[in-house]
Design a protein around this motif. Structure first.
Motif, PDB file in Angstrom:
ATOM      1  N   GLN A  17       0.892  -1.044   0.074  1.00 57.54           N
ATOM      2  CA  GLN A  17      -0.136  -0.029  -0.048  1.00 57.54           C
ATOM      3  C   GLN A  17       0.933   1.337  -0.122  1.00 57.54           C
TER       4      GLN A  17
ATOM      5  N   LYS B 286       1.269   2.436  -7.035  1.00 58.67           N
ATOM      6  CA  LYS B 286       0.866   1.610  -8.317  1.00 58.67           C
ATOM      7  C   LYS B 286      -0.260   2.221  -9.124  1.00 58.67           C
TER       8      LYS B 286
ATOM      9  N   GLU C 195      -7.781  -2.193 -12.619  1.00 62.19           N
ATOM     10  CA  GLU C 195      -7.583  -1.969 -11.162  1.00 62.19           C
ATOM     11  C   GLU C 195      -8.457  -2.540 -10.343  1.00 62.19           C
ATOM     12  N   THR C 196      -7.789  -3.745  -9.549  1.00 64.27           N
ATOM     13  CA  THR C 196      -8.537  -4.848  -9.103  1.00 64.27           C
ATOM     14  C   THR C 196      -9.639  -4.047  -7.701  1.00 64.27           C
ATOM     15  N   GLY C 197      -9.060  -3.185  -7.161  1.00 66.30           N
ATOM     16  CA  GLY C 197      -9.807  -2.368  -6.055  1.00 66.30           C
ATOM     17  C   GLY C 197     -11.033  -1.832  -6.442  1.00 66.30           C
TER      18      GLY C 197
ATOM     19  N   ARG D 166      -3.859  -4.258   6.359  1.00 69.19           N
ATOM     20  CA  ARG D 166      -3.502  -4.422   5.077  1.00 69.19           C
ATOM     21  C   ARG D 166      -1.931  -4.750   4.799  1.00 69.19           C
TER      22      ARG D 166
ATOM     23  N   THR E 141       1.222 -11.448   0.173  1.00 67.39           N
ATOM     24  CA  THR E 141       1.673 -11.121  -0.954  1.00 67.39           C
ATOM     25  C   THR E 141       2.954 -11.487  -1.281  1.00 67.39           C
TER      26      THR E 141
ATOM     27  N   ASP F  40      -3.421  -4.142 -11.745  1.00 67.68           N
ATOM     28  CA  ASP F  40      -2.933  -3.224 -10.477  1.00 67.68           C
ATOM     29  C   ASP F  40      -3.818  -4.296  -9.370  1.00 67.68           C
ATOM     30  N   GLY F  41      -2.697  -4.715  -8.492  1.00 66.62           N
ATOM     31  CA  GLY F  41      -3.503  -5.207  -7.289  1.00 66.62           C
ATOM     32  C   GLY F  41      -3.876  -6.712  -7.362  1.00 66.62           C
TER      33      GLY F  41
ATOM     34  N   ARG G 252      -2.438 -11.203  -5.482  1.00 63.64           N
ATOM     35  CA  ARG G 252      -2.227 -10.732  -4.096  1.00 63.64           C
ATOM     36  C   ARG G 252      -1.816 -12.099  -3.113  1.00 63.64           C
TER      37      ARG G 252
END
Length: 181
Positions: A8, A12, A29-31, A136, A144, A76-77, A80
Motif C-alpha cells: 500500500q 501502483k 485496477e482490482t480495487g 493491509r 503477497t 494493478d492489485g 495478491r
C-alpha cells in the motif's frame, strides 16, 4: 501483460495512470473492480467490509471476465496470494508475455505515503484507520510477498524489482527503462 505489485502506498495507481497515458493498456485496477462488484453483490460487499480478501473462486471469476478477449493488459492489485499468482501463470503465461514490476519501498515509506494521501484528501476510506492500514500491511508481508518471491523464480516471466523511493518522475524513468529491456 504488466503486473504491478507492491505494498500500500508505493504508487501502483500513479504509475498505472502514467503507463496508460504512454500506451493503450487495458487497465484492470482490482480495487475499483471489487468496489464495483460489491455494489452489485451483497456477499462481496460483506467480505470486503470485513477487510478480508475475497475467496479465490469469486475473485478468479471476476478476473477471467476482465482479462478475456483483451491484449496489452496492465494489472494493478492482482495477484495478491501465491495461489492467485500460480493461477495467473497457469492460465495466461501462454497467452501473454508477463512482466511483473515489483514496486519496492520500505514499510515506513508506505506508511508515510498513505498519511500523505490522507492529508491531501485522497486515498481509500480506511486509510485513516490505523488498524485497517496495519491489517493491509500484514496481509502484504505475509500473503503477497510469497507470491512476489515465487513469481521472481518462474521461467518465462520477466520480473523487475524497481526501487520507487524517489520522486515520481525519477521512478517513472526507472520503470520506463525496465520495460524497454
Amino acid at each position: 501483460m504488466i503486473v504491478l505489485m507492491g505494498g500500500q502506498g508505493v504508487g501502483k495507481g500513479t504509475f498505472a495512470r502514467i503507463l496508460c497515458e504512454q500506451h493503450d493498456y487495458k487497465y484492470i485496477e482490482t480495487g475499483a473492480m471489487l468496489r464495483n462488484a460489491a455494489q452489485q453483490n451483497p456477499k462481496i460487499a460483506e467480505i470486503l467490509n470485513r477487510g478480508e480478501l475475497l475467496p479465490n473462486d469469486i475473485l478468479l471469476n471476476l478476473m477471467t471476465e476482465q482479462i478475456s478477449g483483451t491484449h496489452d493488459i496492465l494489472l494493478d492489485g492482482f495477484p495478491r496470494t501465491l495461489d492467485q499468482a500460480k493461477w495467473l501463470v497457469q492460465n495466461y503465461a501462454d497467452k501473454f508475455n508477463i512482466h511483473v514490476l515489483y514496486l519496492d519501498v520500505p514499510e515506513e515509506i508506505m506508511i508515510a505515503r498513505i498519511q500523505k494521501r490522507i492529508r491531501e484528501g485522497g486515498g481509500r476510506a480506511d486509510d485513516a484507520d490505523v488498524d485497517a492500514v496495519r491489517k493491509r500491511l500484514d496481509i502484504f508481508w505475509n500473503t503477497t510477498i510469497p507470491a512476489i518471491k515465487w513469481l521472481e523464480t518462474v521461467p518465462g516471466i520477466k520480473f523487475s524489482d524497481v526501487d520507487v523511493r524517489g520522486n515520481v518522475n525519477e521512478n517513472m524513468k526507472n520503470i520506463t527503462l525496465t520495460l524497454s529491456d
